[in-house]
Design an enzyme around this catalytic site. Structure first.
Site, PDB file in Angstrom:
ATOM      1  CG  ASP A  45      29.155 -19.969  -2.621  1.00  0.00           C
ATOM      2  OD1 ASP A  45      28.793 -19.471  -3.707  1.00  0.00           O
ATOM      3  OD2 ASP A  45      30.280 -19.775  -2.127  1.00  0.00           O
ATOM      4  CG  HIS A 248       0.666  -9.770 -13.602  1.00  0.00           C
ATOM      5  ND1 HIS A 248       0.113 -10.925 -13.107  1.00  0.00           N
ATOM      6  CD2 HIS A 248       0.047  -8.758 -12.956  1.00  0.00           C
ATOM      7  CE1 HIS A 248      -0.799 -10.628 -12.197  1.00  0.00           C
ATOM      8  NE2 HIS A 248      -0.858  -9.317 -12.088  1.00  0.00           N
ATOM      9  CG  ASP A 265       1.549  -1.792 -10.602  1.00  0.00           C
ATOM     10  OD1 ASP A 265       1.943  -1.562  -9.445  1.00  0.00           O
ATOM     11  OD2 ASP A 265       0.541  -2.489 -10.849  1.00  0.00           O
ATOM     12  CG  ASP A 276       0.391  -1.921  -5.501  1.00  0.00           C
ATOM     13  OD1 ASP A 276       0.931  -1.568  -6.557  1.00  0.00           O
ATOM     14  OD2 ASP A 276      -0.411  -2.874  -5.443  1.00  0.00           O
ATOM     15  CG  HIS A 355      -7.447  -5.522 -13.159  1.00  0.00           C
ATOM     16  ND1 HIS A 355      -7.701  -4.519 -12.255  1.00  0.00           N
ATOM     17  CD2 HIS A 355      -6.862  -4.921 -14.233  1.00  0.00           C
ATOM     18  CE1 HIS A 355      -7.282  -3.365 -12.743  1.00  0.00           C
ATOM     19  NE2 HIS A 355      -6.776  -3.571 -13.949  1.00  0.00           N
ATOM     20  CG  HIS A 359      -4.427  -5.799  -4.058  1.00  0.00           C
ATOM     21  ND1 HIS A 359      -3.439  -5.382  -3.180  1.00  0.00           N
ATOM     22  CD2 HIS A 359      -4.051  -5.344  -5.284  1.00  0.00           C
ATOM     23  CE1 HIS A 359      -2.513  -4.715  -3.845  1.00  0.00           C
ATOM     24  NE2 HIS A 359      -2.853  -4.666  -5.113  1.00  0.00           N
ATOM     25  CG  HIS A 366      -1.877  -9.092  -4.231  1.00  0.00           C
ATOM     26  ND1 HIS A 366      -2.807  -9.553  -5.129  1.00  0.00           N
ATOM     27  CD2 HIS A 366      -1.273  -8.046  -4.844  1.00  0.00           C
ATOM     28  CE1 HIS A 366      -2.751  -8.838  -6.245  1.00  0.00           C
ATOM     29  NE2 HIS A 366      -1.818  -7.916  -6.095  1.00  0.00           N
ATOM     30  CD  GLU A 389      -4.775  -2.582  -8.355  1.00  0.00           C
ATOM     31  OE1 GLU A 389      -4.090  -2.728  -9.390  1.00  0.00           O
ATOM     32  OE2 GLU A 389      -4.511  -3.127  -7.279  1.00  0.00           O
ATOM     33  CE1 TYR A 393      -4.302  -2.224 -17.873  1.00  0.00           C
ATOM     34  CE2 TYR A 393      -6.501  -3.048 -17.354  1.00  0.00           C
ATOM     35  CZ  TYR A 393      -5.280  -2.516 -16.938  1.00  0.00           C
ATOM     36  OH  TYR A 393      -5.063  -2.282 -15.606  1.00  0.00           O
ATOM     37  NE  ARG A 410      -2.333  -1.656 -12.799  1.00  0.00           N
ATOM     38  CZ  ARG A 410      -1.693  -2.303 -13.778  1.00  0.00           C
ATOM     39  NH1 ARG A 410      -2.356  -2.683 -14.864  1.00  0.00           N
ATOM     40  NH2 ARG A 410      -0.400  -2.558 -13.707  1.00  0.00           N
ATOM     41  CD  GLU A 412      -2.048  -0.372  -7.491  1.00  0.00           C
ATOM     42  OE1 GLU A 412      -2.251  -1.298  -6.688  1.00  0.00           O
ATOM     43  OE2 GLU A 412      -1.217  -0.432  -8.411  1.00  0.00           O
TER      44      GLU A 412
END
Length: 446
Positions: A45, A248, A265, A276, A355, A359, A366, A389, A393, A410, A412
């Site tokens: 619940d 991620h 991040d 972001d 990447h 975005h 996003h 960004e 890596y 990175r 950003e």
């Protein structure tokens, strides 16, 4: 919204509904119907913390669950809200409810009814309308309710009523509207950016060898909440050492070691809008030579992308500018071999940069909006908000110098496209080597 908000201004939301009416009329008129997000059960619940549907909030400013907005275009446009009824007993358990009458007045609607009236009234709004604007295919229960109302109109065909002859994707229409932010949206996003930038500064000050990633995540969450943000805009990435090479990574469980970099991040959500930010810095407070070399390269790539972010530029131009700088730098450092034209053409750089460079950003981290129109990259326009960004890596490999192993970087920022270029609204988070090292040195030594 669990309590009445005396400072709430319905004007921006009414203006958006008026703009939507204009777009609907240009396409043939009709009626738009949009539901907010349902509540979700976490276990038994207990529910997940409620978060409204972004499209619904964009048009209404209303944050309670079990709500639907109906917008009837035409010569005499009408704006209707369906929401939960006032219920003193439920308010004792769950908190304040506006109820239809208070919601109508506070949020600027022409009519408001209880959500229990929806099935009865919806066929009347659909009758004799040329088009139905809604979002089908996102929620089966909602699809069934809309189709049930359509069928109710069809059942009255002998009495002369006609249902809409076609269905349009309301979300696609709103995607185009949401791409360019109005003044109230930009004000909220700037405030969210300030909160997040301050949180990143707090995290840098708190980082020392031996602490765990989750301890730094706690510093971020503390800063968000203390400044008025209810929660992060997305799960925070706090990735030290090799973890920073996992794009991620959200485990946030490792002990941070001397000599590693820490990639964070993280951004807060404020009044329905996301921020972001990514910053990468040394756990010890000082960059090593290889770390600094790669970091300066990523920073230069971001500067190139920022310079390419301006009205009229195509969406891909900032990415292409960042890639060109990164590829040349990776060649100079010996991580790639060949010519610049060659590594760009064959995509060898993707081994270290896999990447895109940004975005859309807004209510969703996003955010809504297509990146191509008619098969061509979309041109940027004043008022759009995007991230910039680039990253690099480097995983261990026989053909990679060991000094670069497990370095993940990175950088950003959130950029508002302006008349003359772009504005980085997250610039308060330090990102030059000198500024990062100075902040961390001051935190340790005063």
């Amino acid at each position: 919204m669990n309590t009445p908000n005396a400072t709430f201004d319905p004007a921006p939301f009414r203006a958006r509904r008026a703009r939507l009416f204009e777009r609907m009329q240009a396409a043939g008129g009709g009626v738009a119907i949009l539901a907010t997000a349902p509540e979700r059960v976490r276990n038994r619940d207990t529910h997940y913390p409620y978060r409204h549907d972004s499209y619904f909030y964009y048009l209404t400013g209303f944050r309670e669950p079990e709500a639907v907005v109906v917008l009837v275009a035409g010569a005499a446009p009408k704006q209707i809200l369906f929401c939960r009824e006032k219920n003193e007993e439920r308010e004792i358990w769950d908190g304040y409810r506006h109820g239809p009458e208070a919601a109508r007045a506070a949020f600027g609607f022409d009519e408001a009814w209880t959500i229990g009236d929806l099935e009865k009234r919806l066929p009347d709004y659909l009758a004799d309308q040329p088009l139905l604007w809604t979002g089908l295919g996102y929620d089966n229960d909602w699809d069934a309710r809309v189709l049930g109302a359509l069928n109710a109109v069809r059942d009255k065909a002998r009495s002369g009523l006609t249902p809409p002859h076609s269905v349009r994707d309301l979300r696609a229409e709103l995607d185009e509207m949401r791409l360019v932010k109005d003044a109230s949206e930009l004000a909220t996003m700037r405030r969210a950016a300030q909160i997040s930038a301050a949180a990143h500064c707090r995290a840098m000050r708190a980082t020392v060898p031996g602490r765990f990633e989750y301890e730094i995540e706690a510093e971020l969450l503390h800063a968000f909440r203390q400044a008025g943000s209810p929660y992060p805009a997305y799960p925070s990435i706090v990735a030290s050492g090799a973890n920073a090479c996992v794009l991620h990574y959200v485990g946030n469980e490792s002990r941070m070691e001397d000599g590693e970099l820490l990639l964070i991040d993280a951004g807060c959500e404020l009044d329905g809008y996301a921020s972001d930010i990514t910053r990468t810095f040394p756990v010890s407070g000082r960059f090593s030579g290889p770390q600094r070399a790669l970091y300066e390269l990523v920073l230069a790539a971001q500067a190139a992308a920022q310079g390419a972010t301006r009205p009229g530029a195509r969406w891909n131009e900032p990415h292409d500018a960042a890639v060109a700088v990164l590829a040349q730098g990776l060649l100079d450092l010996g991580l790639l071999r060949g010519s610049l034209d060659g590594v760009l053409e064959n995509g060898d750089y993707r081994r270290f940069y896999m990447h895109r460079t940004g975005h859309w950003l807004g209510m969703d981290v996003h955010d809504a909006g297509e990146y191509k129109v008619g098969g061509e990259w979309r041109p940027l326009a004043e008022g759009m908000v995007l991230t910039i960004e680039p990253g690099c890596y480097v995983r261990p490999a026989d053909d990679v110098p060991e000094a670069f192993w497990n370095i993940g970087i990175r950088i950003e920022d959130d950029a508002v496209v302006t008349a003359g270029g772009c504005e980085l609204i997250t610039a308060d988070a330090p990102k030059t080597v000198a500024d990062i090292e100075a902040l961390m040195r001051e935190a340790r030594h005063g």
